[in-house]
Design a protein around this motif. Structure first.
Motif, PDB file in Angstrom:
ATOM      1  N   LEU A   1      70.127  61.033  72.660  1.00 37.37           N
ATOM      2  CA  LEU A   1      70.187  59.680  73.198  1.00 37.37           C
ATOM      3  C   LEU A   1      71.407  58.982  72.618  1.00 37.37           C
ATOM      4  N   ARG A   2      72.169  58.313  73.476  1.00 37.38           N
ATOM      5  CA  ARG A   2      73.383  57.606  73.056  1.00 37.38           C
ATOM      6  C   ARG A   2      73.393  56.195  73.610  1.00 37.38           C
ATOM      7  N   ILE A   3      74.076  55.297  72.889  1.00 39.80           N
ATOM      8  CA  ILE A   3      74.416  53.982  73.413  1.00 39.80           C
ATOM      9  C   ILE A   3      75.928  53.950  73.530  1.00 39.80           C
ATOM     10  N   LEU A   4      76.422  53.641  74.741  1.00 40.29           N
ATOM     11  CA  LEU A   4      77.859  53.670  75.028  1.00 40.29           C
ATOM     12  C   LEU A   4      78.403  52.263  75.229  1.00 40.29           C
ATOM     13  N   ALA A   5      79.599  52.015  74.708  1.00 40.85           N
ATOM     14  CA  ALA A   5      80.307  50.756  74.949  1.00 40.85           C
ATOM     15  C   ALA A   5      80.894  50.786  76.360  1.00 40.85           C
ATOM     16  N   ALA A   6      81.448  49.665  76.780  1.00 42.45           N
ATOM     17  CA  ALA A   6      82.032  49.569  78.126  1.00 42.45           C
ATOM     18  C   ALA A   6      83.156  50.570  78.334  1.00 42.45           C
ATOM     19  N   ASN A   7      83.905  50.889  77.279  1.00 51.08           N
ATOM     20  CA  ASN A   7      85.014  51.843  77.404  1.00 51.08           C
ATOM     21  C   ASN A   7      84.572  53.294  77.253  1.00 51.08           C
ATOM     22  N   GLY A   8      83.268  53.530  77.090  1.00 52.56           N
ATOM     23  CA  GLY A   8      82.748  54.885  76.975  1.00 52.56           C
ATOM     24  C   GLY A   8      82.598  55.371  75.544  1.00 52.56           C
ATOM     25  N   ALA A   9      83.014  54.583  74.576  1.00 52.04           N
ATOM     26  CA  ALA A   9      82.875  54.974  73.174  1.00 52.04           C
ATOM     27  C   ALA A   9      81.397  55.006  72.788  1.00 52.04           C
ATOM     28  N   VAL A  10      81.030  55.978  71.969  1.00 54.04           N
ATOM     29  CA  VAL A  10      79.652  56.110  71.516  1.00 54.04           C
ATOM     30  C   VAL A  10      79.416  55.147  70.357  1.00 54.04           C
ATOM     31  N   LEU A  11      78.517  54.177  70.560  1.00 54.35           N
ATOM     32  CA  LEU A  11      78.175  53.210  69.513  1.00 54.35           C
ATOM     33  C   LEU A  11      77.116  53.764  68.567  1.00 54.35           C
ATOM     34  N   ALA A  12      76.193  54.553  69.099  1.00 55.41           N
ATOM     35  CA  ALA A  12      75.134  55.160  68.290  1.00 55.41           C
ATOM     36  C   ALA A  12      74.624  56.399  69.018  1.00 55.41           C
ATOM     37  N   GLU A  13      74.132  57.364  68.242  1.00 54.75           N
ATOM     38  CA  GLU A  13      73.626  58.615  68.828  1.00 54.75           C
ATOM     39  C   GLU A  13      72.540  59.171  67.944  1.00 54.75           C
ATOM     40  N   ILE A  14      71.516  59.745  68.577  1.00 58.00           N
ATOM     41  CA  ILE A  14      70.433  60.401  67.847  1.00 58.00           C
ATOM     42  C   ILE A  14      69.937  61.572  68.682  1.00 58.00           C
ATOM     43  N   THR A  15      69.541  62.641  68.016  1.00 58.64           N
ATOM     44  CA  THR A  15      68.912  63.777  68.670  1.00 58.64           C
ATOM     45  C   THR A  15      67.545  63.945  68.036  1.00 58.64           C
ATOM     46  N   GLY A  16      66.520  64.033  68.878  1.00 62.41           N
ATOM     47  CA  GLY A  16      65.180  64.172  68.339  1.00 62.41           C
ATOM     48  C   GLY A  16      64.159  64.470  69.410  1.00 62.41           C
ATOM     49  N   PRO A  17      62.901  64.659  68.987  1.00 68.71           N
ATOM     50  CA  PRO A  17      61.831  65.017  69.925  1.00 68.71           C
ATOM     51  C   PRO A  17      61.218  63.802  70.604  1.00 68.71           C
ATOM     52  N   VAL A  18      60.734  64.030  71.829  1.00 69.77           N
ATOM     53  CA  VAL A  18      59.974  63.038  72.577  1.00 69.77           C
ATOM     54  C   VAL A  18      58.665  63.709  72.981  1.00 69.77           C
ATOM     55  N   THR A  19      57.557  63.059  72.685  1.00 69.35           N
ATOM     56  CA  THR A  19      56.256  63.539  73.127  1.00 69.35           C
ATOM     57  C   THR A  19      55.488  62.351  73.678  1.00 69.35           C
ATOM     58  N   GLU A  20      54.371  62.621  74.311  1.00 71.44           N
ATOM     59  CA  GLU A  20      53.541  61.545  74.834  1.00 71.44           C
ATOM     60  C   GLU A  20      53.035  60.717  73.655  1.00 71.44           C
ATOM     61  N   GLY A  21      53.317  59.425  73.682  1.00 71.44           N
ATOM     62  CA  GLY A  21      52.897  58.535  72.610  1.00 71.44           C
ATOM     63  C   GLY A  21      53.888  58.398  71.470  1.00 71.44           C
ATOM     64  N   VAL A  22      54.917  59.241  71.420  1.00 80.36           N
ATOM     65  CA  VAL A  22      55.928  59.163  70.357  1.00 80.36           C
ATOM     66  C   VAL A  22      57.308  59.088  71.008  1.00 80.36           C
ATOM     67  N   PRO A  23      57.804  57.857  71.271  1.00 79.36           N
ATOM     68  CA  PRO A  23      59.117  57.716  71.913  1.00 79.36           C
ATOM     69  C   PRO A  23      60.251  57.966  70.927  1.00 79.36           C
ATOM     70  N   LEU A  24      61.443  58.131  71.468  1.00 80.24           N
ATOM     71  CA  LEU A  24      62.667  58.217  70.678  1.00 80.24           C
ATOM     72  C   LEU A  24      63.450  56.945  70.956  1.00 80.24           C
ATOM     73  N   ARG A  25      63.778  56.191  69.886  1.00 78.18           N
ATOM     74  CA  ARG A  25      64.477  54.913  70.057  1.00 78.18           C
ATOM     75  C   ARG A  25      65.753  54.907  69.250  1.00 78.18           C
ATOM     76  N   LEU A  26      66.707  54.101  69.743  1.00 77.22           N
ATOM     77  CA  LEU A  26      68.007  53.962  69.102  1.00 77.22           C
ATOM     78  C   LEU A  26      68.480  52.538  69.330  1.00 77.22           C
ATOM     79  N   SER A  27      69.054  51.929  68.294  1.00 78.45           N
ATOM     80  CA  SER A  27      69.551  50.565  68.470  1.00 78.45           C
ATOM     81  C   SER A  27      70.950  50.441  67.900  1.00 78.45           C
ATOM     82  N   ALA A  28      71.673  49.445  68.410  1.00 75.96           N
ATOM     83  CA  ALA A  28      73.036  49.154  67.965  1.00 75.96           C
ATOM     84  C   ALA A  28      73.350  47.714  68.342  1.00 75.96           C
TER      85      ALA A  28
END
Length: 169
Positions: free
Chosen positions: A68-95
């Motif tokens: 999961l990534r958050i991208l700026a308007a110019n396409g630059a990666v502001l934040a990135e995380i790799t992890g598991p997603v299961t029912e009831g356990v979301p993967l979240r990222l903030s910036a």
């Protein structure tokens, strides 16, 4: 002398065969990777941006590892995380948004999406720590990997909130 040349020749032949086997294995067709990107959401500089991947359906009993990534308007990666997603356990990222220009969430999904019952990608931009003014973009993660989520082609597609691109890794 002849013995060392014969041994060297066998060694070279073995090296060439190993190289060819390696190239053949590397040339095997891998399943396509799905890259999902939300529409840009603009706001004010320093807004809090939260991207989430969650399974909102009935559990299939599986786990899906995504990036999961958050991208700026110019396409630059502001934040990135790799992890598991299961029912009831979301993967979240903030910036924090660097400017008022639009930011996007991007998700790289491997081909085993059957692990999710109803996976979605959500992007929220919170102005000044308050609730968002507009509903956040919501992208459905398709379960069938050979076609796009809107109808049959393998070309990149864009829905109202998301774009989908299948890439071969």
């Amino acid at each position: 002398m002849k013995t060392s040349n014969a041994v060297g020749g066998w060694g070279r032949a073995l090296a060439v065969m190993t190289l060819l086997w390696g190239l053949t294995a590397a040339a095997q067709v891998s399943p396509p990777m799905l890259v999902m990107t939300t529409v840009p959401v603009s706001g004010v500089a320093s807004d809090r941006v939260i991207a989430s991947v969650l399974d909102v359906g009935v559990s299939q009993g599986g786990t899906l590892t995504v990036t999961l990534r958050i991208l700026a308007a110019n396409g630059a990666v502001l934040a990135e995380i790799t992890g598991p997603v299961t029912e009831g356990v979301p993967l979240r990222l903030s910036a924090n948004a660097p400017s008022s220009a639009g930011v996007r969430a991007q998700l790289l999904v491997p081909p085993n999406t059957e692990a999710l019952a109803a996976g979605v990608l959500v992007l929220e931009r919170l102005p000044g720590g308050t609730r968002p003014v507009e509903p956040p973009p919501l992208c459905r993660i398709p379960l069938i990997y050979t076609i796009d989520p809107r109808g049959g082609t393998s070309e990149p597609t864009t829905s109202l909130s998301c774009s989908y691109l299948y890439i071969r890794s």
